[in-house]
Scaffold this motif. Structure first.
Motif, short mmCIF file in Angstrom:
data_model
loop_
_atom_site.label_atom_id
_atom_site.label_comp_id
_atom_site.label_asym_id
_atom_site.label_seq_id
_atom_site.Cartn_x
_atom_site.Cartn_y
_atom_site.Cartn_z
N UNK A 15 51.56 36.62 75.12
CA UNK A 15 52.52 35.62 75.60
C UNK A 15 51.99 34.90 76.84
N UNK A 16 51.46 35.65 77.78
CA UNK A 16 50.94 35.05 79.01
C UNK A 16 49.73 34.18 78.70
N UNK A 17 48.86 34.65 77.81
CA UNK A 17 47.68 33.87 77.44
C UNK A 17 48.10 32.56 76.79
N UNK A 22 48.55 26.73 77.16
CA UNK A 22 49.37 25.51 77.09
C UNK A 22 49.33 24.76 78.42
N UNK A 23 49.39 25.50 79.53
CA UNK A 23 49.31 24.89 80.87
C UNK A 23 47.99 24.17 81.04
N UNK A 24 46.90 24.81 80.62
CA UNK A 24 45.58 24.17 80.72
C UNK A 24 45.52 22.91 79.85
N UNK A 25 46.03 23.01 78.63
CA UNK A 25 45.99 21.88 77.71
C UNK A 25 46.76 20.69 78.27
N UNK A 26 47.91 20.94 78.88
CA UNK A 26 48.70 19.86 79.48
C UNK A 26 47.93 19.13 80.57
N UNK A 27 46.97 19.80 81.16
CA UNK A 27 46.17 19.21 82.24
C UNK A 27 44.81 18.73 81.77
N UNK A 40 38.41 31.51 79.27
CA UNK A 40 37.31 30.71 79.80
C UNK A 40 37.74 29.24 79.71
N UNK A 41 38.10 28.67 80.84
CA UNK A 41 38.59 27.29 80.89
C UNK A 41 37.47 26.36 81.34
N UNK A 42 37.29 25.26 80.63
CA UNK A 42 36.28 24.27 80.99
C UNK A 42 36.88 23.33 82.03
N UNK A 81 51.87 36.17 88.73
CA UNK A 81 50.51 35.88 89.16
C UNK A 81 49.95 34.63 88.49
N UNK A 82 50.31 34.44 87.24
CA UNK A 82 49.76 33.29 86.52
C UNK A 82 50.46 32.00 86.92
#
Length: 82
Positions: A15-17, A22-27, A40-42, A81-82
């Protein structure tokens, strides 16, 4: 041997992942597919300065992976934390 706790932790991590991805994708920050307890976020630029800037703000993230010089390794934590 505690299968109930193991299942609960796996579900929480999933769930957290998903929320973090989704948070990364929105940005506009793509991430590698993951079933692990990290992502691993680019970030689109060399990560050493990003790692240092996050450290200065109190966020500890993973080290540089030479084969992925623009990817930041972020371990999953609790929802807070996230």
């Amino acid at each position: 041997a505690d299968t109930a706790t193991t299942a609960a932790v796996r579900a929480r991590n999933a769930r957290i992942r998903a929320d973090y991805l989704a948070w990364l994708e929105q940005r506009g920050l793509p991430a590698l597919p993951s079933e692990a307890n990290f992502v691993m976020a680019d970030v689109g630029r060399p990560v050493p300065p990003v790692i240092e800037a996050l450290k200065q703000r109190g966020f500890l993230v993973g080290r540089l992976f030479p084969t992925l010089p623009t990817h930041l390794r972020v371990s999953l934590g609790t929802e807070e934390q996230m």
